[in-house]
Write an enzyme that holds these catalytic residues in place. Structure first.
Site, short mmCIF file in Angstrom:
data_model
loop_
_atom_site.label_atom_id
_atom_site.label_comp_id
_atom_site.label_asym_id
_atom_site.label_seq_id
_atom_site.Cartn_x
_atom_site.Cartn_y
_atom_site.Cartn_z
N ARG A 259 -5.15 40.00 65.30
CA ARG A 259 -6.37 39.32 65.75
C ARG A 259 -6.04 37.85 65.95
O ARG A 259 -5.67 37.16 64.99
CB ARG A 259 -7.48 39.50 64.71
CG ARG A 259 -8.88 39.31 65.28
CD ARG A 259 -9.94 39.34 64.20
NE ARG A 259 -9.97 38.08 63.48
CZ ARG A 259 -10.42 37.93 62.22
NH1 ARG A 259 -10.90 38.97 61.56
NH2 ARG A 259 -10.42 36.75 61.66
N HIS A 263 -13.01 36.37 63.75
CA HIS A 263 -13.66 37.67 63.94
C HIS A 263 -14.70 37.61 65.06
O HIS A 263 -14.80 38.49 65.90
CB HIS A 263 -14.32 38.10 62.61
CG HIS A 263 -15.25 39.26 62.76
ND1 HIS A 263 -14.80 40.56 62.86
CD2 HIS A 263 -16.60 39.31 62.88
CE1 HIS A 263 -15.84 41.37 63.01
NE2 HIS A 263 -16.94 40.64 63.02
N TYR A 272 -9.80 32.11 54.88
CA TYR A 272 -9.19 33.27 54.24
C TYR A 272 -7.84 33.72 54.80
O TYR A 272 -7.14 34.48 54.16
CB TYR A 272 -10.17 34.46 54.26
CG TYR A 272 -10.63 34.88 55.64
CD1 TYR A 272 -9.84 35.67 56.46
CD2 TYR A 272 -11.87 34.46 56.14
CE1 TYR A 272 -10.25 36.05 57.72
CE2 TYR A 272 -12.28 34.83 57.41
CZ TYR A 272 -11.47 35.62 58.18
OH TYR A 272 -11.88 35.99 59.44
C1 TPP Z 1 -22.10 49.35 58.12
C2 TPP Z 1 -21.71 47.91 58.37
N1 TPP Z 1 -21.24 47.15 57.35
C3 TPP Z 1 -20.89 45.87 57.56
C4 TPP Z 1 -21.03 45.31 58.80
C5 TPP Z 1 -20.63 43.85 59.04
N2 TPP Z 1 -19.40 43.84 59.85
C6 TPP Z 1 -19.42 43.59 61.17
S1 TPP Z 1 -17.90 43.70 61.85
C7 TPP Z 1 -17.19 44.06 60.36
C8 TPP Z 1 -15.71 44.28 60.23
C9 TPP Z 1 -15.17 45.28 61.20
O1 TPP Z 1 -13.80 45.35 61.03
P1 TPP Z 1 -12.95 46.36 61.85
O2 TPP Z 1 -13.58 47.72 61.82
O3 TPP Z 1 -11.55 46.25 61.36
O4 TPP Z 1 -13.07 45.85 63.37
P2 TPP Z 1 -12.66 44.42 63.96
O5 TPP Z 1 -13.87 43.55 63.88
O6 TPP Z 1 -11.52 43.87 63.18
O7 TPP Z 1 -12.29 44.71 65.39
C10 TPP Z 1 -18.14 44.11 59.35
C11 TPP Z 1 -17.83 44.39 57.93
C12 TPP Z 1 -21.54 46.11 59.84
N3 TPP Z 1 -21.69 45.66 61.08
N4 TPP Z 1 -21.86 47.41 59.61
#
Ligand code: TPP
Length: 356
Positions: A259, A263, A272
């Site tokens: 990444r 985010h 972090y």
């Molecule tokens: C059920 C749920 N828990 C928490 C969140 C908050 N949240 C949004 S994106 C994210 C992380 C996603 O990480 P990943 O699946 O690795 O995808 P990336 O963003 O790295 O592409 C979180 C915890 C959410 N949207 N839905």
């Protein structure tokens, strides 16, 4: 250049690339590179616009372009795409117009969803691209359900389900892969492991060495691919989609990525990420890696890069200008498409279709 830039070079000879990409490999590389340049330009402009308060939210896919372009080029019109957070480029490569996507980012009157969804959550019916659900992982079980429906209806096509490394810990990942393994539906699971789920590093997310190993628990094949290598990503997707179209069981591809941005526009990774992360990510930049290989192998003539960058900047600028000249959706549209027309059964009067 590779030594001084520290960039990890793509490990192929020209004949290996031709063998992996098939006939017309050089054309595929140029087309992929053009899309990547557009995506990079769009990400940079939109992150700046968000900081200026001109769009509300933005989630960049910088560092994930190779997988997105390969999936866009290899998927067929009849396929369906269930995205995670960062696959908007797949929709564009499949033919969704850039201006329409930018209208969506501004939530204006020409946004197909009329500003009701968060920016960066487009839906594009024209290219079978389903709106991303913000609830992590839920698209995985939905994709499996749609694949099962397609098989029952004998519909052509397959389903591509994208999700991040964090989503492999969600309930829907396990339910979706389990059903897919039992039902053997035509779905390809594409895990984009960019090694972070916001601030949670992947080694705190899962104990398995590779996320692709999780497929085995459901009787599926899983493979890890270098997702910053366009050639490897294209070859892996092409092979997996080919097997799926021939009736093979579903598979999981884990694309290892870096990444390269926060985010989203609501995040500060300086709090972090380790200090060397940005440099490690930069060395795996998929656009720079492809560009280097193409330059060294005579596929990027002098000046072509600059031409592509200015063409991308011009089309992004034009789309932004069009969006900023468009009014917001009329207030009267607020409840359109939300309530179904009340039929005779609901009305109890046989009067038909008064809206609620
Ligand atoms: C059920 C749920 N828990 C928490 C969140 C908050 N949240 C949004 S994106 C994210 C992380 C996603 O990480 P990943 O699946 O690795 O995808 P990336 O963003 O790295 O592409 C979180 C915890 C959410 N949207 N839905």
């Amino acid at each position: 250049m590779s030594e001084s830039s520290g960039l990890v070079p793509l490990p192929y000879s020209p004949s290996e690339v031709e063998a992996l990409l098939g006939e017309g490999g050089a054309r595929t590389l140029l087309s992929a590179y053009r899309w990547m340049v557009l995506a990079r330009t769009l990400d940079a402009r939109m992150q700046a616009l968000q900081r200026q308060g001109r769009v509300g939210f933005y989630g960049a896919a910088t560092g994930q372009e190779a997988v997105n372009v390969a999936a866009g080029l290899l998927s067929a019109p009849e396929d369906w795409v269930f995205p995670g957070l960062r696959e908007q480029l797949v929709a564009l490569v499949r033919g969704h117009p850039l201006p329409t996507y930018v209208h969506h980012l501004f939530g204006d009157a020409l946004d197909p969803a009329l500003g009701r969804n968060m920016p960066c959550h487009p839906s594009a019916r024209d290219v079978h691209y389903v709106s991303m659900s913000s609830v992590i992982g839920t698209q995985i079980s939905q994709a499996v359900g749609v694949a099962q429906a397609m098989r029952l209806r004998r519909a052509a096509g397959v389903v591509l389900a994208f999700f991040g490394d964090g989503a492999t810990s969600s309930n829907d990942f396990h339910a979706g892969l389990n059903f897919a393994g039992v039902l053997k539906v035509p779905v390809l699971f594409c895990c984009t492991n960019n090694q972070w789920a916001i601030s949670v590093p992947v080694e705190h997310q899962s104990a398995v060495r590779q996320l692709s190993d999780k497929a085995r628990a459901y009787g599926l094949l899983g493979h890890r691919v270098d997702g910053t290598d366009f050639v490897a990503s294209y070859a892996a997707l092409s092979g997996a989609l080919g097997r799926l179209r021939d009736g093979a069981p579903p598979e999981l591809l884990e694309f290892l990525l870096y990444r390269m941005t926060p985010h989203s526009s609501s995040d500060d990774p300086g709090r972090y990420q380790p200090p060397d992360w940005a440099e490690r990510a930069r060395r795996h930049d998929p656009v720079a890696r492809l560009e280097l290989w193409m330059s060294e192998n005579g596929l990027l003539a002098a000046g072509v890069r600059e031409e592509l960058v200015s063409a991308a900047e011009a089309s992004v600028r034009a789309a932004i200008e069009a969006a900023e000249a468009t009014a917001l959706p009329a207030e009267s549209t607020l409840t359109e498409d939300i309530y179904a027309p009340r039929g005779p059964k609901l009305m109890g009067s046989g009067r038909g279709t008064e809206t609620g």
